[in-house]
Design an enzyme around this catalytic site. Sequence first.
Site, mmCIF file in Angstrom:
data_model
loop_
_atom_site.group_PDB
_atom_site.id
_atom_site.type_symbol
_atom_site.label_atom_id
_atom_site.label_comp_id
_atom_site.label_asym_id
_atom_site.label_seq_id
_atom_site.Cartn_x
_atom_site.Cartn_y
_atom_site.Cartn_z
ATOM 1 N N ALA A 169 -8.624 5.704 32.196
ATOM 2 C CA ALA A 169 -9.438 5.220 31.745
ATOM 3 C C ALA A 169 -8.615 5.003 30.183
ATOM 4 C CB ALA A 169 -10.628 5.543 32.210
ATOM 5 N N ARG B 140 -35.844 -3.575 23.033
ATOM 6 C CA ARG B 140 -34.724 -2.962 24.061
ATOM 7 C C ARG B 140 -34.004 -2.823 23.151
ATOM 8 N NH1 ARG B 140 -38.213 -4.525 27.632
ATOM 9 N NH2 ARG B 140 -37.843 -6.103 28.924
ATOM 10 N N ILE C 289 -29.027 -0.462 14.343
ATOM 11 C CA ILE C 289 -29.615 1.029 13.947
ATOM 12 C C ILE C 289 -29.091 2.059 13.624
ATOM 13 C CG2 ILE C 289 -30.560 3.525 15.398
ATOM 14 C CD1 ILE C 289 -32.886 1.086 15.071
ATOM 15 N N PHE C 290 -27.464 2.432 14.447
ATOM 16 C CA PHE C 290 -25.822 3.051 14.629
ATOM 17 C C PHE C 290 -25.213 1.914 14.474
ATOM 18 C CE2 PHE C 290 -23.436 5.905 16.688
ATOM 19 C CZ PHE C 290 -23.049 6.802 15.597
ATOM 20 N N GLU D 156 -5.799 11.290 19.456
ATOM 21 C CA GLU D 156 -5.281 13.154 18.704
ATOM 22 C C GLU D 156 -6.518 14.376 19.138
ATOM 23 O OE1 GLU D 156 -7.396 12.298 14.604
ATOM 24 O OE2 GLU D 156 -5.042 12.149 14.814
ATOM 25 N N ARG E 284 -16.148 16.460 29.725
ATOM 26 C CA ARG E 284 -16.719 15.302 28.508
ATOM 27 C C ARG E 284 -17.901 16.350 28.586
ATOM 28 N NH1 ARG E 284 -14.084 11.103 27.795
ATOM 29 N NH2 ARG E 284 -13.110 10.621 29.763
#
Length: 183
Positions: A76, A37, A14-15, A140, A64
């Site tokens: 992370a 699914r 799909i993407f 960046e 976020r």
Amino acid sequence: MSRLEEKTINIEKIFTGKVISLQLEDVELPNGNTSKREIIKHPGAVAVLALTDDEKIVMVEQYRKALEKTIVEIPAGKLEPGEDPLECAKRELEEETGYDCKEMDWLISFYTSPGFADEIVHLYIAKGLVQKENAASLDEDEFVNLIELTLEEAEQFLKEKKIYDAKTAYAVQYLQLQKALRK
């Protein structure tokens, strides 16, 4: 095929993005029926529980977009194709905090949302931190504030929902358990 396994019949991509891809899978269920699914494919990530010599937890404060807010997290980052998780953890620690470490050990790996994604996070603990003079820089499009918290401060951040992600909550709970076992 195990009695619980779902057999993939067809995959429709799909993407495909910079970090994730999404595919729709037709599957045959254990009872012979079919279903669909939606699966997010992710290259995996690392997270680092970095502890200073005085046992403060090195964290980053970062906005976020998916949450539309700033939260506090352990360092992370995403694995690059073919990258060793330990090397990625060392790289992310340096990029996000400016620290190198004398000791880094694997703690655990876990899937973040196995109901719809294959993302796995490899959690490491870093000790013997050394500030690097010419540390690698952030990506960046990445902006963070570096903070150091005691375990008690991190526990308060959990209560206040300043720490609100699973990898960081897990890291804090790991330290709580280690503290309880020492008593």
